[in-house]
Design a protein around this motif. Structure first.
Motif, PDB file in Angstrom:
ATOM      1  N   LEU A 126       2.424  -2.367  -3.440  1.00  0.00           N
ATOM      2  CA  LEU A 126       1.048  -2.868  -3.418  1.00  0.00           C
ATOM      3  C   LEU A 126       0.741  -3.636  -2.142  1.00  0.00           C
ATOM      4  N   ALA A 127       1.734  -4.329  -1.578  1.00  0.00           N
ATOM      5  CA  ALA A 127       1.523  -5.072  -0.337  1.00  0.00           C
ATOM      6  C   ALA A 127       1.305  -4.136   0.847  1.00  0.00           C
ATOM      7  N   SER A 128       1.738  -2.894   0.731  1.00  0.00           N
ATOM      8  CA  SER A 128       1.583  -1.953   1.834  1.00  0.00           C
ATOM      9  C   SER A 128       0.417  -0.984   1.626  1.00  0.00           C
ATOM     10  N   THR A 129      -0.473  -1.311   0.707  1.00  0.00           N
ATOM     11  CA  THR A 129      -1.642  -0.462   0.465  1.00  0.00           C
ATOM     12  C   THR A 129      -2.917  -1.277   0.570  1.00  0.00           C
ATOM     13  N   ASP A 130      -3.998  -0.570   0.803  1.00  0.00           N
ATOM     14  CA  ASP A 130      -5.337  -1.170   0.764  1.00  0.00           C
ATOM     15  C   ASP A 130      -5.938  -0.714  -0.560  1.00  0.00           C
ATOM     16  N   TYR A 131      -5.910  -1.600  -1.546  1.00  0.00           N
ATOM     17  CA  TYR A 131      -6.240  -1.230  -2.911  1.00  0.00           C
ATOM     18  C   TYR A 131      -7.563  -1.851  -3.323  1.00  0.00           C
ATOM     19  N   GLU A 132      -8.484  -1.019  -3.726  1.00  0.00           N
ATOM     20  CA  GLU A 132      -9.738  -1.460  -4.329  1.00  0.00           C
ATOM     21  C   GLU A 132      -9.927  -0.635  -5.602  1.00  0.00           C
ATOM     22  N   ILE A 133     -10.504  -1.251  -6.612  1.00  0.00           N
ATOM     23  CA  ILE A 133     -10.594  -0.605  -7.920  1.00  0.00           C
ATOM     24  C   ILE A 133     -11.442   0.663  -7.876  1.00  0.00           C
ATOM     25  N   LEU A 134     -12.539   0.667  -7.152  1.00  0.00           N
ATOM     26  CA  LEU A 134     -13.454   1.805  -7.170  1.00  0.00           C
ATOM     27  C   LEU A 134     -13.146   2.848  -6.103  1.00  0.00           C
ATOM     28  N   ARG A 135     -12.163   2.611  -5.260  1.00  0.00           N
ATOM     29  CA  ARG A 135     -11.814   3.562  -4.204  1.00  0.00           C
ATOM     30  C   ARG A 135     -10.368   4.004  -4.363  1.00  0.00           C
ATOM     31  N   PRO A 136     -10.038   5.155  -3.810  1.00  0.00           N
ATOM     32  CA  PRO A 136      -8.644   5.594  -3.883  1.00  0.00           C
ATOM     33  C   PRO A 136      -7.731   4.675  -3.060  1.00  0.00           C
ATOM     34  N   ILE A 137      -6.476   4.636  -3.425  1.00  0.00           N
ATOM     35  CA  ILE A 137      -5.504   3.797  -2.736  1.00  0.00           C
ATOM     36  C   ILE A 137      -5.231   4.378  -1.356  1.00  0.00           C
ATOM     37  N   HIS A 138      -5.238   3.501  -0.352  1.00  0.00           N
ATOM     38  CA  HIS A 138      -4.994   3.911   1.023  1.00  0.00           C
ATOM     39  C   HIS A 138      -3.754   3.188   1.530  1.00  0.00           C
ATOM     40  N   PHE A 139      -2.738   3.939   1.954  1.00  0.00           N
ATOM     41  CA  PHE A 139      -1.495   3.356   2.447  1.00  0.00           C
ATOM     42  C   PHE A 139      -1.711   2.840   3.868  1.00  0.00           C
ATOM     43  N   VAL A 140      -1.393   1.561   4.116  1.00  0.00           N
ATOM     44  CA  VAL A 140      -1.566   0.968   5.447  1.00  0.00           C
ATOM     45  C   VAL A 140      -0.255   0.485   6.041  1.00  0.00           C
ATOM     46  N   GLY A 141       0.836   0.595   5.335  1.00  0.00           N
ATOM     47  CA  GLY A 141       2.135   0.192   5.875  1.00  0.00           C
ATOM     48  C   GLY A 141       2.213  -1.304   6.084  1.00  0.00           C
ATOM     49  N   LEU A 142       2.623  -1.701   7.278  1.00  0.00           N
ATOM     50  CA  LEU A 142       2.761  -3.128   7.585  1.00  0.00           C
ATOM     51  C   LEU A 142       1.463  -3.751   8.094  1.00  0.00           C
ATOM     52  N   GLY A 143       0.370  -3.012   8.004  1.00  0.00           N
ATOM     53  CA  GLY A 143      -0.919  -3.527   8.472  1.00  0.00           C
ATOM     54  C   GLY A 143      -1.348  -4.803   7.750  1.00  0.00           C
ATOM     55  N   ASN A 144      -1.113  -4.866   6.453  1.00  0.00           N
ATOM     56  CA  ASN A 144      -1.477  -6.073   5.699  1.00  0.00           C
ATOM     57  C   ASN A 144      -0.643  -7.273   6.145  1.00  0.00           C
ATOM     58  N   LEU A 145       0.618  -7.067   6.446  1.00  0.00           N
ATOM     59  CA  LEU A 145       1.472  -8.149   6.912  1.00  0.00           C
ATOM     60  C   LEU A 145       1.018  -8.625   8.288  1.00  0.00           C
ATOM     61  N   GLN A 146       0.679  -7.703   9.173  1.00  0.00           N
ATOM     62  CA  GLN A 146       0.187  -8.082  10.494  1.00  0.00           C
ATOM     63  C   GLN A 146      -1.113  -8.870  10.374  1.00  0.00           C
ATOM     64  N   LYS A 147      -1.981  -8.434   9.491  1.00  0.00           N
ATOM     65  CA  LYS A 147      -3.254  -9.136   9.285  1.00  0.00           C
ATOM     66  C   LYS A 147      -3.010 -10.547   8.754  1.00  0.00           C
ATOM     67  N   ALA A 148      -2.066 -10.693   7.840  1.00  0.00           N
ATOM     68  CA  ALA A 148      -1.764 -12.020   7.280  1.00  0.00           C
ATOM     69  C   ALA A 148      -1.154 -12.930   8.341  1.00  0.00           C
ATOM     70  N   LEU A 149      -0.296 -12.402   9.186  1.00  0.00           N
ATOM     71  CA  LEU A 149       0.338 -13.239  10.214  1.00  0.00           C
ATOM     72  C   LEU A 149      -0.643 -13.656  11.294  1.00  0.00           C
ATOM     73  N   GLN A 150      -1.695 -12.898  11.512  1.00  0.00           N
ATOM     74  CA  GLN A 150      -2.724 -13.247  12.510  1.00  0.00           C
ATOM     75  C   GLN A 150      -3.779 -14.190  11.940  1.00  0.00           C
ATOM     76  N   ASP A 151      -3.832 -14.359  10.647  1.00  0.00           N
ATOM     77  CA  ASP A 151      -4.813 -15.225  10.014  1.00  0.00           C
ATOM     78  C   ASP A 151      -4.433 -16.689  10.231  1.00  0.00           C
ATOM     79  N   PRO A 152      -5.313 -17.514  10.769  1.00  0.00           N
ATOM     80  CA  PRO A 152      -4.965 -18.922  11.015  1.00  0.00           C
ATOM     81  C   PRO A 152      -4.764 -19.723   9.726  1.00  0.00           C
ATOM     82  N   LEU A 153      -5.394 -19.320   8.637  1.00  0.00           N
ATOM     83  CA  LEU A 153      -5.212 -20.040   7.379  1.00  0.00           C
ATOM     84  C   LEU A 153      -3.853 -19.759   6.738  1.00  0.00           C
ATOM     85  N   PHE A 154      -3.266 -18.621   7.076  1.00  0.00           N
ATOM     86  CA  PHE A 154      -1.966 -18.274   6.512  1.00  0.00           C
ATOM     87  C   PHE A 154      -0.899 -19.109   7.186  1.00  0.00           C
TER      88      PHE A 154
END
Length: 81
Positions: free
Chosen positions: A53-81
Motif C-alpha cells: 500500500l505504501a508503494s501505490t497511489d490508492y484512491e477509493i473511486l479510482r484504480p490502484i496505480h503503482f508508484v514504487g518509491l515515489g511516495n517515500l520520496q514525496k514524504a522525505l521532501q515534505d518539510p512537515l515530515f
C-alpha cells in the motif's frame, strides 16, 4: 565402514533416518505450525500489505496505480515530515 552405512540405509530407508526420528521430526513440525500461522497472519501479512500500500497511489473511486518509491520520496521532501 561404508558397508555398515549401506546396511543401515537399507533397514531405515533411503534417507538414513529411523522411523522414530521421522515421527519425531513431524511432531516437532506440527508443534511449530500454530506459531508459523500466527506469524504469517498477524505479522508478516500486515507488513507485506503495508509495504504494498505504501508503494501505490490508492484512491477509493479510482484504480490502484503503482508508484514504487515515489511516495517515500514525496514524504522525505515534505518539510512537515
Amino acid at each position: 565402514m561404508g558397508s555398515q552405512i549401506m546396511e543401515a540405509r537399507k533397514l531405515w530407508g533411503s534417507s538414513g533416518r529411523s522411523p522414530a526420528l521421522r515421527k519425531e521430526a513431524w511432531q516437532g513440525f506440527l508443534c511449530i505450525v500454530p506459531w508459523l500461522l500466527g506469524f504469517i497472519i498477524f505479522t508478516a501479512g500486515p507488513m507485506i500489505a503495508s509495504l504494498w500500500l505504501a508503494s501505490t497511489d490508492y484512491e477509493i473511486l479510482r484504480p490502484i496505480h503503482f508508484v514504487g518509491l515515489g511516495n517515500l520520496q514525496k514524504a522525505l521532501q515534505d518539510p512537515l515530515f
